[in-house]
Design a protein around this motif. Structure first.
Motif, mmCIF file in Angstrom:
data_model
loop_
_atom_site.group_PDB
_atom_site.id
_atom_site.type_symbol
_atom_site.label_atom_id
_atom_site.label_comp_id
_atom_site.label_asym_id
_atom_site.label_seq_id
_atom_site.Cartn_x
_atom_site.Cartn_y
_atom_site.Cartn_z
ATOM 1 N N GLU A 1 0.840 -1.199 0.000
ATOM 2 C CA GLU A 1 0.000 0.000 0.000
ATOM 3 C C GLU A 1 0.875 1.249 0.000
ATOM 4 O O GLU A 1 2.065 1.194 0.323
ATOM 5 N N ASN A 2 0.253 2.371 -0.341
ATOM 6 C CA ASN A 2 0.958 3.639 -0.409
ATOM 7 C C ASN A 2 0.658 4.463 0.841
ATOM 8 O O ASN A 2 -0.501 4.806 1.103
ATOM 9 N N VAL A 3 1.724 4.790 1.584
ATOM 10 C CA VAL A 3 1.528 5.452 2.875
ATOM 11 C C VAL A 3 2.427 6.675 3.071
ATOM 12 O O VAL A 3 2.405 7.289 4.129
ATOM 13 N N SER A 4 3.220 7.053 2.060
ATOM 14 C CA SER A 4 4.162 8.164 2.230
ATOM 15 C C SER A 4 3.501 9.502 1.907
ATOM 16 O O SER A 4 2.345 9.562 1.494
ATOM 17 N N HIS A 5 4.286 10.572 2.078
ATOM 18 C CA HIS A 5 3.825 11.909 1.709
ATOM 19 C C HIS A 5 4.260 12.281 0.287
ATOM 20 O O HIS A 5 4.283 13.458 -0.068
ATOM 21 N N GLY A 6 4.611 11.294 -0.524
ATOM 22 C CA GLY A 6 4.950 11.536 -1.918
ATOM 23 C C GLY A 6 6.260 10.924 -2.355
ATOM 24 O O GLY A 6 6.488 10.713 -3.543
ATOM 25 N N CYS A 7 7.125 10.633 -1.391
ATOM 26 C CA CYS A 7 8.388 9.992 -1.734
ATOM 27 C C CYS A 7 8.181 8.513 -2.034
ATOM 28 O O CYS A 7 7.140 7.931 -1.712
ATOM 29 N N THR A 8 9.195 7.898 -2.627
ATOM 30 C CA THR A 8 9.209 6.451 -2.831
ATOM 31 C C THR A 8 10.072 5.852 -1.734
ATOM 32 O O THR A 8 11.283 6.103 -1.678
ATOM 33 N N GLY A 9 9.430 5.098 -0.840
ATOM 34 C CA GLY A 9 10.136 4.528 0.296
ATOM 35 C C GLY A 9 10.408 3.046 0.120
ATOM 36 O O GLY A 9 9.621 2.318 -0.494
ATOM 37 N N MET A 10 11.542 2.601 0.663
ATOM 38 C CA MET A 10 11.920 1.185 0.601
ATOM 39 C C MET A 10 12.742 0.850 1.831
ATOM 40 O O MET A 10 13.083 1.735 2.635
ATOM 41 N N SER A 11 13.055 -0.416 2.017
ATOM 42 C CA SER A 11 13.829 -0.821 3.182
ATOM 43 C C SER A 11 15.216 -0.194 3.129
ATOM 44 O O SER A 11 15.695 0.226 2.071
ATOM 45 N N THR A 12 15.883 -0.160 4.266
ATOM 46 C CA THR A 12 17.221 0.433 4.325
ATOM 47 C C THR A 12 18.199 -0.312 3.427
ATOM 48 O O THR A 12 19.001 0.299 2.716
ATOM 49 N N GLY A 13 18.106 -1.635 3.425
ATOM 50 C CA GLY A 13 19.002 -2.419 2.572
ATOM 51 C C GLY A 13 18.775 -2.145 1.091
ATOM 52 O O GLY A 13 19.726 -1.964 0.321
ATOM 53 N N ASN A 14 17.518 -2.095 0.689
ATOM 54 C CA ASN A 14 17.212 -1.805 -0.713
ATOM 55 C C ASN A 14 17.585 -0.373 -1.079
ATOM 56 O O ASN A 14 18.069 -0.108 -2.199
ATOM 57 N N ALA A 15 17.367 0.556 -0.151
ATOM 58 C CA ALA A 15 17.715 1.955 -0.417
ATOM 59 C C ALA A 15 19.222 2.120 -0.567
ATOM 60 O O ALA A 15 19.690 2.901 -1.409
ATOM 61 N N ALA A 16 20.000 1.391 0.237
ATOM 62 C CA ALA A 16 21.458 1.457 0.120
ATOM 63 C C ALA A 16 21.900 0.917 -1.246
ATOM 64 O O ALA A 16 22.790 1.478 -1.889
ATOM 65 N N TRP A 17 21.272 -0.176 -1.686
ATOM 66 C CA TRP A 17 21.614 -0.737 -3.007
ATOM 67 C C TRP A 17 21.258 0.250 -4.110
ATOM 68 O O TRP A 17 22.052 0.489 -5.033
ATOM 69 N N PHE A 18 20.059 0.851 -4.016
ATOM 70 C CA PHE A 18 19.617 1.823 -5.018
ATOM 71 C C PHE A 18 20.562 3.018 -5.050
ATOM 72 O O PHE A 18 20.966 3.491 -6.122
ATOM 73 N N PHE A 19 20.945 3.500 -3.885
ATOM 74 C CA PHE A 19 21.823 4.655 -3.740
ATOM 75 C C PHE A 19 23.166 4.408 -4.425
ATOM 76 O O PHE A 19 23.730 5.306 -5.068
ATOM 77 N N GLU A 20 23.676 3.202 -4.302
ATOM 78 C CA GLU A 20 24.975 2.865 -4.877
ATOM 79 C C GLU A 20 24.913 2.657 -6.384
ATOM 80 O O GLU A 20 25.923 2.793 -7.081
ATOM 81 N N ASN A 21 23.746 2.344 -6.912
ATOM 82 C CA ASN A 21 23.622 2.005 -8.329
ATOM 83 C C ASN A 21 22.977 3.094 -9.181
ATOM 84 O O ASN A 21 22.851 2.922 -10.393
ATOM 85 N N ILE A 22 22.584 4.188 -8.554
ATOM 86 C CA ILE A 22 21.961 5.290 -9.286
ATOM 87 C C ILE A 22 22.926 6.459 -9.323
ATOM 88 O O ILE A 22 23.780 6.595 -8.436
ATOM 89 N N THR A 23 22.833 7.288 -10.340
ATOM 90 C CA THR A 23 23.714 8.455 -10.428
ATOM 91 C C THR A 23 22.951 9.646 -10.974
ATOM 92 O O THR A 23 21.851 9.503 -11.537
ATOM 93 N N GLU A 24 23.508 10.829 -10.791
ATOM 94 C CA GLU A 24 22.876 12.049 -11.289
ATOM 95 C C GLU A 24 22.675 11.949 -12.793
ATOM 96 O O GLU A 24 23.563 11.547 -13.535
ATOM 97 N N GLY A 25 21.466 12.311 -13.243
ATOM 98 C CA GLY A 25 21.134 12.226 -14.664
ATOM 99 C C GLY A 25 20.429 10.947 -15.053
ATOM 100 O O GLY A 25 19.928 10.844 -16.182
ATOM 101 N N ASP A 26 20.374 9.948 -14.159
ATOM 102 C CA ASP A 26 19.634 8.726 -14.458
ATOM 103 C C ASP A 26 18.133 9.007 -14.453
ATOM 104 O O ASP A 26 17.659 9.992 -13.866
ATOM 105 N N VAL A 27 17.391 8.123 -15.074
ATOM 106 C CA VAL A 27 15.949 8.310 -15.262
ATOM 107 C C VAL A 27 15.167 7.600 -14.164
ATOM 108 O O VAL A 27 15.396 6.416 -13.887
#
Length: 414
Positions: free
Chosen positions: A334-360
Motif C-alpha cells: 500500500e501507499n503510505v508516504s507523503h509523496g516519496c518512494t520509500g523502501m527498506s534500508t538495505g534496498n535503499a542502500a543498493w539503489f543509492f549505490e547504483n543510481i547516479t545524477e542524470g539517471d531516469v
C-alpha cells in the motif's frame, strides 16, 4: 598477340612524354599568369576600415572596393580571432564586396582580398583591424558541471539578461554548440527569457560523450548587447539506467541497458500526497537528510520529523527515493508516504549505490498529478518531441511556454 598491348603502352607513353616536353615552354610560369605568385594588390583595392589603427565600431559594415586599374575582386575572407568567418556578398562585376552580417565586438579581424588584373594575374592584400568591445555583455552559464551523468541529463544555458526577440534568440541558439559522439538529433527549448534546456529526441546513447560550448563571444545579439566568453563543458554518459516505479503495483523495477537487474517493493504517496506521474531525472544524492513536515507546510497529525538515509532526490520540492524503515510493513502492499518512494534500508542502500545524477526515474499508475516539464527539477522528457522542437527559435511554429511549477502548489514529500 600477347605482346601487342605491352607495345602499345610503351608507344603511348613515349608520345605522352614527347607531348609534355613540347608544351613545357608554353605552360611555364613565364607565360601563365595563374601560376605566378600573387602580387601586392594594395593599390588596387580599398577597405573602409583602417589597418592597425584605433578599434572600429563592429556595427559598421565591412566594405572592400576596387580603385580601377582594370582589377576585379575574386574573393574576400574576413576571419576573427576565434576562427569565425564574416559572411559577405561580392558584386557580379567584382568591384565591391560588403559584409552581410554584423562583426563581433572586442576581437581582431584578418581580411584577405584576392584580385586579378586584366591579364588574369592574381593579386592579394591582407590587413588586420580590431573592433571595439561591447559595453553590455550577455553572460552565459552552461550546465550541468562537467562530469559523468546518466542518459536523461539535459543541458542548460542560463543567461544574464532576458532575450525576448525571436531573431535575437536565434542568434543565441546558433552560438550554443552541442556535439555528441555518437551524434544524435536534439534541440534547444526556451523555458523562459533567460533559460534554455537542450535534450536529444531520445535519451543520450549509453557511454556517449557530450560537449557544450558557447561561440557567442563578441557576437552581436541585439543593438546594445553582445555575447561574453563562456567556459565550455564536457559530459561522459554512463549506462542507460531507468528506475520505473509502478505506484499501483507498489514495485520499483531497476533496469540497466534494457536488462532488469532488480525489483524492489516500495510504498509511494498516499491519497492527498500522491507521487507525481512521469519521467524525472536524478538531481543528486545525500546519505543523510533530516525531513521535517513543518518546514514545508505540513502540520497537525501529518507532521513529521525524521532522519532519512540513502536519499536520492528527483524534484526540488522534496520528492526522494529513500530508506523508510518505518513503513517496511506497507512496502509492496500500500501507499503510505507523503509523496516519496520509500523502501527498506538495505534496498535503499543498493539503489543509492547504483543510481547516479542524470539517471531516469519514472513513475506510472499513480493517482497524482503529472510531473511538470520545468520548475521542479528536470521534467523535460515529459514534453513530446514535436512540441519540444517548437520551443526552439530556429524552427518554425508557435512556441508554447510550459510555465514553471507554481511553488504554492508544490507538495513536500517523505
Amino acid at each position: 598477340m600477347k605482346h601487342s598491348p605491352r607495345l602499345w603502352t610503351v608507344i603511348s607513353s613515349s608520345v605522352l612524354v614527347a607531348s609534355l616536353g613540347a608544351g613545357a615552354t608554353a605552360c611555364g610560369s613565364g607565360d601563365n599568369p595563374l601560376s605566378a605568385r600573387p602580387y601586392d594588390a594594395g593599390d588596387q583595392v580599398a577597405i573602409n576600415q583602417p589597418s592597425g589603427g584605433r578599434p572600429v565600431d563592429p556595427k559598421r559594415p565591412l566594405e572592400v572596393t576596387t580603385k580601377g586599374h582594370g582589377a576585379r575582386i575574386t574573393d574576400v575572407t574576413a576571419v576573427d580571432t576565434h576562427g569565425r568567418r564574416l559572411a559577405g556578398e561580392l558584386s557580379a562585376k567584382g568591384d565591391r564586396w560588403h559584409s552581410t552580417a554584423s562583426m563581433a565586438a572586442g576581437t581582431r579581424y584578418t581580411v584577405t582580398v584576392s584580385t586579378e588584373n586584366q591579364r588574369g594575374a592574381p593579386g592579394q592584400r591582407t590587413m588586420t583591424f580590431d573592433t571595439t568591445p561591447s559595453k553590455a555583455l550577455l553572460q552565459v552559464k552552461l550546465g550541468p558541471q562537467a562530469g559523468r551523468y546518466g542518459v536523461g541529463q539535459p543541458l542548460t544555458a542560463e543567461l544574464s539578461e532576458a532575450v525576448k526577440d525571436k531573431a535575437a534568440r536565434a542568434v543565441v541558439e546558433r552560438g550554443l554548440v552541442v556535439e555528441s559522439s555518437p551524434g544524435v538529433e536534439g534541440a534547444w527549448y526556451w523555458v523562459d527569457d533567460k533559460t534554455l534546456h537542450y535534450r536529444p529526441k531520445d535519451y543520450w546513447p549509453a557511454h556517449s560523450t557530450v560537449s557544450l560550448r558557447s561561440n557567442l563571444e563578441g557576437v552581436r545579439i541585439t543593438d546594445d548587447l553582445n555575447g561574453a566568453a563562456s567556459k565550455p563543458l564536457k559530459l561522459e554518459i554512463g549506462d542507460r539506467v531507468e528506475a520505473i516505479t509502478d505506484a499501483a503495483a507498489h514495485s520499483l523495477t531497476f533496469k540497466r541497458n534494457g536488462e532488469v537487474i532488480n525489483t524492489i517493493p516500495v510504498t509511494t504517496g498516499k491519497p492527498g500526497f500522491s507521487t507525481r506521474n512521469g519521467v524525472k531525472v536524478v538531481l543528486g544524492k545525500q546519505y543523510f537528510v533530516r525531513m521535517r513536515g513543518d518546514t514545508v507546510g505540513i502540520g497537525g497529525s501529518e507532521n513529521y520529523d525524521l532522519p532519512v538515509y540513502y536519499a536520492t532526490r528527483v524534484t526540488w520540492s522534496g520528492e526522494y527515493v529513500h530508506a523508510a524503515p518505518w513503513s517496511v510493513g506497507s512496502q509492496g502492499y500500500e501507499n503510505v508516504s507523503h509523496g516519496c518512494t520509500g523502501m527498506s534500508t538495505g534496498n535503499a542502500a543498493w539503489f543509492f549505490e547504483n543510481i547516479t545524477e542524470g539517471d531516469v526515474v519514472k513513475v506510472i499508475n499513480s493517482i497524482g498529478e503529472d510531473m511538470a516539464p520545468f520548475g521542479n527539477g528536470f521534467g523535460d522528457w515529459n514534453v513530446d518531441w514535436k512540441d519540444w522542437r517548437q520551443g526552439s527559435a530556429l524552427l518554425k511554429g508557435t512556441h508554447v511556454n510550459h510555465n514553471p511549477v507554481d511553488q504554492a502548489r508544490l507538495r513536500p514529500q517523505v
